[in-house]
Motif scaffolding. Sequence first.
Motif, PDB file in Angstrom:
ATOM      1  N   ALA A  45       1.284  -1.294   0.284  1.00  0.00           N
ATOM      2  CA  ALA A  45      -0.023  -0.285  -0.018  1.00  0.00           C
ATOM      3  C   ALA A  45       0.753   1.492  -0.042  1.00  0.00           C
ATOM      4  O   ALA A  45       0.905   2.313  -0.384  1.00  0.00           O
ATOM      5  CB  ALA A  45      -1.042  -0.198   1.025  1.00  0.00           C
ATOM      6  N   LYS A  46       2.272   1.162   0.516  1.00  0.00           N
ATOM      7  CA  LYS A  46       2.846   2.253   0.943  1.00  0.00           C
ATOM      8  C   LYS A  46       3.125   2.859  -0.490  1.00  0.00           C
ATOM      9  O   LYS A  46       3.608   3.831  -1.160  1.00  0.00           O
ATOM     10  CB  LYS A  46       4.101   2.236   1.961  1.00  0.00           C
ATOM     11  CG  LYS A  46       4.908   3.213   1.960  1.00  0.00           C
ATOM     12  CD  LYS A  46       5.966   2.936   2.494  1.00  0.00           C
ATOM     13  CE  LYS A  46       7.102   4.529   3.452  1.00  0.00           C
ATOM     14  NZ  LYS A  46       8.736   3.660   3.189  1.00  0.00           N
ATOM     15  N   GLU A  47       4.067   1.394  -1.413  1.00  0.00           N
ATOM     16  CA  GLU A  47       4.805   1.358  -2.794  1.00  0.00           C
ATOM     17  C   GLU A  47       3.936   2.039  -3.530  1.00  0.00           C
ATOM     18  O   GLU A  47       3.709   2.882  -4.459  1.00  0.00           O
ATOM     19  CB  GLU A  47       5.181   0.414  -2.845  1.00  0.00           C
ATOM     20  CG  GLU A  47       6.357   0.532  -2.332  1.00  0.00           C
ATOM     21  CD  GLU A  47       7.764   1.443  -2.178  1.00  0.00           C
ATOM     22  OE1 GLU A  47       7.501   2.286  -3.008  1.00  0.00           O
ATOM     23  OE2 GLU A  47       8.918   1.597  -1.614  1.00  0.00           O
ATOM     24  N   ALA A  48       2.340   1.847  -3.584  1.00  0.00           N
ATOM     25  CA  ALA A  48       0.925   2.151  -4.547  1.00  0.00           C
ATOM     26  C   ALA A  48       1.356   3.609  -4.399  1.00  0.00           C
ATOM     27  O   ALA A  48       1.350   4.510  -5.346  1.00  0.00           O
ATOM     28  CB  ALA A  48      -0.330   1.538  -4.115  1.00  0.00           C
ATOM     29  N   ALA A  49       0.795   4.022  -3.527  1.00  0.00           N
ATOM     30  CA  ALA A  49       0.839   5.587  -2.016  1.00  0.00           C
ATOM     31  C   ALA A  49       2.429   6.041  -2.871  1.00  0.00           C
ATOM     32  O   ALA A  49       1.739   7.510  -3.997  1.00  0.00           O
ATOM     33  CB  ALA A  49       0.686   5.524  -1.281  1.00  0.00           C
ATOM     34  N   LEU A  50       3.643   5.674  -3.156  1.00  0.00           N
ATOM     35  CA  LEU A  50       4.558   6.207  -3.205  1.00  0.00           C
ATOM     36  C   LEU A  50       4.587   6.613  -4.703  1.00  0.00           C
ATOM     37  O   LEU A  50       5.122   7.660  -5.779  1.00  0.00           O
ATOM     38  CB  LEU A  50       5.766   5.883  -2.992  1.00  0.00           C
ATOM     39  CG  LEU A  50       5.943   6.305  -1.556  1.00  0.00           C
ATOM     40  CD1 LEU A  50       6.987   4.907  -1.204  1.00  0.00           C
ATOM     41  CD2 LEU A  50       6.184   7.313  -0.733  1.00  0.00           C
ATOM     42  N   SER A  51       3.985   5.822  -5.887  1.00  0.00           N
ATOM     43  CA  SER A  51       4.009   5.598  -6.630  1.00  0.00           C
ATOM     44  C   SER A  51       3.112   6.273  -7.985  1.00  0.00           C
ATOM     45  O   SER A  51       3.274   7.196  -8.768  1.00  0.00           O
ATOM     46  CB  SER A  51       4.044   4.450  -7.390  1.00  0.00           C
ATOM     47  OG  SER A  51       2.477   3.942  -7.879  1.00  0.00           O
ATOM     48  N   MET A  52       1.629   6.532  -6.839  1.00  0.00           N
ATOM     49  CA  MET A  52       0.913   7.311  -7.566  1.00  0.00           C
ATOM     50  C   MET A  52       1.210   9.179  -7.202  1.00  0.00           C
ATOM     51  O   MET A  52       1.298   9.913  -7.982  1.00  0.00           O
ATOM     52  CB  MET A  52      -0.227   7.311  -6.744  1.00  0.00           C
ATOM     53  CG  MET A  52      -0.884   5.840  -6.826  1.00  0.00           C
ATOM     54  SD  MET A  52      -2.348   5.794  -5.535  1.00  0.00           S
ATOM     55  CE  MET A  52      -3.570   5.160  -6.746  1.00  0.00           C
ATOM     56  N   ILE A  53       2.386   9.542  -5.450  1.00  0.00           N
ATOM     57  CA  ILE A  53       2.895  10.922  -5.510  1.00  0.00           C
ATOM     58  C   ILE A  53       3.473  10.826  -6.531  1.00  0.00           C
ATOM     59  O   ILE A  53       3.751  12.144  -7.247  1.00  0.00           O
ATOM     60  CB  ILE A  53       3.418  10.683  -4.305  1.00  0.00           C
ATOM     61  CG1 ILE A  53       2.191  10.680  -3.099  1.00  0.00           C
ATOM     62  CG2 ILE A  53       3.764  12.041  -3.886  1.00  0.00           C
ATOM     63  CD1 ILE A  53       2.650  10.394  -1.644  1.00  0.00           C
ATOM     64  N   ALA A  54       4.645  10.338  -7.126  1.00  0.00           N
ATOM     65  CA  ALA A  54       5.723  10.562  -8.088  1.00  0.00           C
ATOM     66  C   ALA A  54       5.053  10.523  -9.636  1.00  0.00           C
ATOM     67  O   ALA A  54       5.304  11.353 -10.469  1.00  0.00           O
ATOM     68  CB  ALA A  54       6.618   9.056  -8.510  1.00  0.00           C
ATOM     69  N   GLN A  55       4.156  10.351  -9.611  1.00  0.00           N
ATOM     70  CA  GLN A  55       3.023  11.000 -10.930  1.00  0.00           C
ATOM     71  C   GLN A  55       2.319  11.981 -10.632  1.00  0.00           C
ATOM     72  O   GLN A  55       1.672  12.037 -11.847  1.00  0.00           O
ATOM     73  CB  GLN A  55       2.330   9.205 -11.341  1.00  0.00           C
ATOM     74  CG  GLN A  55       2.980   7.904 -11.407  1.00  0.00           C
ATOM     75  CD  GLN A  55       3.648   8.653 -12.333  1.00  0.00           C
ATOM     76  OE1 GLN A  55       3.422   8.548 -13.891  1.00  0.00           O
ATOM     77  NE2 GLN A  55       4.676   8.145 -12.606  1.00  0.00           N
ATOM     78  N   GLY A  56       2.401  12.301  -9.871  1.00  0.00           N
ATOM     79  CA  GLY A  56       1.827  14.071  -9.436  1.00  0.00           C
ATOM     80  C   GLY A  56       0.729  13.812  -8.663  1.00  0.00           C
ATOM     81  O   GLY A  56      -0.326  14.969  -8.844  1.00  0.00           O
ATOM     82  N   ALA A  57      -0.326  13.080  -8.076  1.00  0.00           N
ATOM     83  CA  ALA A  57      -1.109  12.501  -7.308  1.00  0.00           C
ATOM     84  C   ALA A  57      -0.534  13.726  -5.598  1.00  0.00           C
ATOM     85  O   ALA A  57       0.015  13.409  -5.355  1.00  0.00           O
ATOM     86  CB  ALA A  57      -1.497  11.926  -7.285  1.00  0.00           C
ATOM     87  N   ASP A  58      -1.785  14.536  -5.246  1.00  0.00           N
ATOM     88  CA  ASP A  58      -1.698  14.814  -3.751  1.00  0.00           C
ATOM     89  C   ASP A  58      -2.734  14.793  -3.021  1.00  0.00           C
ATOM     90  O   ASP A  58      -2.388  15.616  -2.218  1.00  0.00           O
ATOM     91  CB  ASP A  58      -1.018  16.537  -4.584  1.00  0.00           C
ATOM     92  CG  ASP A  58      -2.275  17.697  -5.314  1.00  0.00           C
ATOM     93  OD1 ASP A  58      -3.168  16.993  -5.699  1.00  0.00           O
ATOM     94  OD2 ASP A  58      -1.867  18.868  -5.207  1.00  0.00           O
ATOM     95  N   PHE A  59      -3.569  14.328  -3.247  1.00  0.00           N
ATOM     96  CA  PHE A  59      -4.335  13.623  -2.568  1.00  0.00           C
ATOM     97  C   PHE A  59      -4.045  12.131  -2.462  1.00  0.00           C
ATOM     98  O   PHE A  59      -4.503  11.336  -3.586  1.00  0.00           O
ATOM     99  CB  PHE A  59      -5.302  14.175  -3.105  1.00  0.00           C
ATOM    100  CG  PHE A  59      -5.702  16.008  -2.182  1.00  0.00           C
ATOM    101  CD1 PHE A  59      -7.018  15.587  -0.770  1.00  0.00           C
ATOM    102  CD2 PHE A  59      -5.541  16.911  -2.777  1.00  0.00           C
ATOM    103  CE1 PHE A  59      -6.852  16.495  -0.383  1.00  0.00           C
ATOM    104  CE2 PHE A  59      -5.613  17.660  -2.151  1.00  0.00           C
ATOM    105  CZ  PHE A  59      -6.314  17.371  -0.588  1.00  0.00           C
TER     106      PHE A  59
END
Lengths: 345, 311, 337
Positions: free
Chosen positions: C204-218
């Motif tokens: 779950a952490k890695e999924a979140a990190l990859s979303m953040i790296a792709q520009g998600a800020d929520f």
Amino acid sequence: MIAILSPIAAIALALAISAILLLASGYSPARAYSVMWNGAFGDLRTFSEVLIKATPLILIGSGLAVAFRCSIWNIGAEGQFYAGAVGATLMGILVTSLPPALMVPLVLLVGMAFGTLWGMLAGYLRVRFNASEIVTTIMLNYIAIVGTSYLVTGPMIDPAGGKYPQTARIVEAAVLPRFLPPTRLHIGFIIALLMAFLLYLVIFKTSIGYAIRAVGINPEAARYAGIHVERNILLAMAISGGTAGLAGAIEIAGISFRLYQQISPGYGFEGIAVALLANNHPLGVIASGILFGALRSGAEVMQISAKVPSVLVFVIQGLVILCVVAFGLYRTHSYRALRAEKERG
Amino acid sequence: MDIAGLALFIQTILSATWRLATPMIYASVGEVFTERSGVLNIGLEGFMLLGAFAGFAATFFTNDLALGILSAIACGLLFGLLFAFFTVTIKANQIVVGAAFNLIGLGLTGFLYRAWFINKAQGIKAFGPINIPVLGQIPFLGPILFQHNILVYSTVALVLLAGFVLYKTAFGLAVRSVGEHPSAADTAGLSVTIIRYAGVLIGTTLTALGGAYLTLAHTNQFVEGITTGRGFIALAVVVFGRWSPAGAFWASLLFGLFYALQLRLQAIANITIPYQLLQALPYAMTLLTLILMRGRAISPKALGTPYQKSA
Amino acid sequence: MKQRVLLYVFTVLLLTAMLVACAGQPVTPTPAPQEKPFKVGLLLPGSANDQGWNQIAYDAFKRIEKELGAEMSYVELEQSPASFEKAFRDFASQGYQMILGHGFEFQDPALAVAKDYPNTFFFISSSRIFAGNVIGLNTDSSQPFYLMGVIAAKMGKGAGLVGGMEIPPISEAFTGFINGARSVDPNFPVSVTYIGNFTDAAAAKEAALSMIAQGADFVIPNADVAGLGVYQAVAETGPHIATFGAFGDFTDKAPQNVVGNYIADYGQGIINMAKAIKEGTFKPTSNVEFGLKDKDVMWLTFNDKAARPVPEDVRKLVEEVTAKIAAGEINTLAPVQ
């Protein structure tokens, strides 16, 4: 005598060690165990539930006993159970116009066939590509579980179920008859007993069983004696896969009546312990299957009434195995097949 | 997707790869020693859970990460001794004992977690990422290679050390010969028992550390069943890596890559593959590789066979 | 052989010691029941302290225990269909008057048992069933998630949702989120990842990190205890990433990042029913749907100490939208365009 006393002493020792754990965590072992006992053997209903839980364990365990006698380490009964459950559900949903006398056998046989094929896939990889069945069956477990998840959230989802990840209910004709009302004990238990007995006959009283055991003890010698080693490995995987598949089909047709993402609470892994505890003897598996069923079933009541976390049952099961080992039921029995195959080339 | 987008996509996946691979690297490099000495430990999942719990519990109660690591090591050694006693001394069937440890690991950690932490499931202060100066600033490569926590970096040292020990030292030679020809090693004056104990303990300790990584570095929590099958994957990784530390290292990275890819591809809205298909990918690839390696996946000769001194 | 004999002797000694220990324990006499105790039972598909799905039911039942003096018991079942029906019977046969199966998968087994125990009430979470004494309790999480979507689209550049498994309580919440975000900005990017279980916090952490790296800020989890990995990911990345607590207050997991919490007080929702059952006055007429209309069952809180607190105008908008949802003017579950 020793053969019967040893397991009993081992179980007692395992319970004693777990009692220390209970005491150290502030629970009363006496209360926990008495509640557990009542939860398993208190009355007809609870005992019937033990037998219901024992049914898949006896089926899986007796099949694995055959595979382990052949020194084939099938860790994949869990996946084969799922495959059987999928096959049985497919039949139970798609075939709608057969009478129960045909429908029940059809569902069970198709489930068994699915399990057999899933098991033989690992057997084929072993025979043809020399791929360790330990690794391939573990991989096939995951693939079967993930595949089932895909099926019940996608193609097989209940059209009337409001997007819940479950299939439609199987037709009424496919439901296993119950024979001890008002309990829900169904004929699956009888089938499991018969299967264990049948496999006992096969493994100890027929030339097929002799060949399987010969390969298990020493494949090179078996080959020298004219036994077709590869064929027996495939057979061992087919038998153990088939019984696991049958167990999956019985779980669908006897208990859950539809397929869910997680249809097994780890029966396939527990079945390994059940087989080994019985020293890979199909008749012994009946006893060890009922024991493990009783532990699980009792543990749930233990949590309700004594508030002891039911996960404790895994500790007890693990300790039972270790204690049996400590009492020396198993001595050098193992990987000769792998080793011999290696020497071959 | 333009070039910059693609680079970012690859960078995201690769930087997750190493972190996801780390627990498997620890467990599989350890198991290489165990199997090379002739003992098969299918209980890795249980040992990993035990290590994850021991590490977390110690850190939770003392607020000291070093004690957490020590506790995981002690736990790996202690339960490893038990495993070795059964498999090497009693010469019990190794699959049986491994299966028992999987059950015990799952049950014991679940039981104690409830007994000790019910309603106070706080996180701990975990190992944070160390951004290596200069190198960490390199575009693209920086996030992939140089912005991880200490346990991730340490896998490089681990695999180099493990390779050195296994191939360049007398001890490594002893381990390998005990796993191949125990009777010859015995004749040559080596103690099969001691060396196999060592092989088992290296394996269980490193596996426990791999578990502790999950609760002390990758996340900061213990969660029941947090290993989610990683111990079983590590078993496959050993075969995949053909029983060498370096092989296990790269195979773990490959699994980490699949894992990262799976998590990332799902999040792309206009790709509509069922996520289960992506989840099955690592397992299917393992099978495929085993098929392609046919025959070359040679295990240590005495693997799984207890050594019986011939009279 | 000698070793084995020793082992036997050891076992016998240990067992004797145990028996003595057990026998020595004072037997507490069961007090004669003055009046029938009110007993409530809970069937959980996972661990009671998972800080998510199972915990809200556990907390709710703890509250019934405390406020109504009920005798409360629960059992953690794995995903084991064979155990569900049995566990219902285990409770019902011991005279439990109110039993909650916490998940849609308990519906079939409850129906099978309920007819044998007409005086027991069987509640099923995330189910819309109503059949005599079997009553569905659906918590419509798509509504609070719709509000989160509105906030994210107002404040952020993109959102990521990390789910456990693809089951209606989760996928419906995500549908609500996307609908909410699109109501503000039809092109607001939202990505969804399911980790496939409820235990793998690292994934779950890695999924979140990859979303953040792709520009998600929520980035918002809905994955039970595995979701803790998401809070860790946002906290490590920095204060510019925002998240929401789901089903409880998660502010302490990431004080800078949690801009608000969706609180579900299941206990509040069921305590009145429990009270009516205790007093013998409970007469259900339909299944129960909890939504934003039930202000004391589910609501959104804001964290003023977050690095990017939700601005006043957005809060005002959320208030308006909440009123509309409560009034039934907005369908948060409309198919996503």
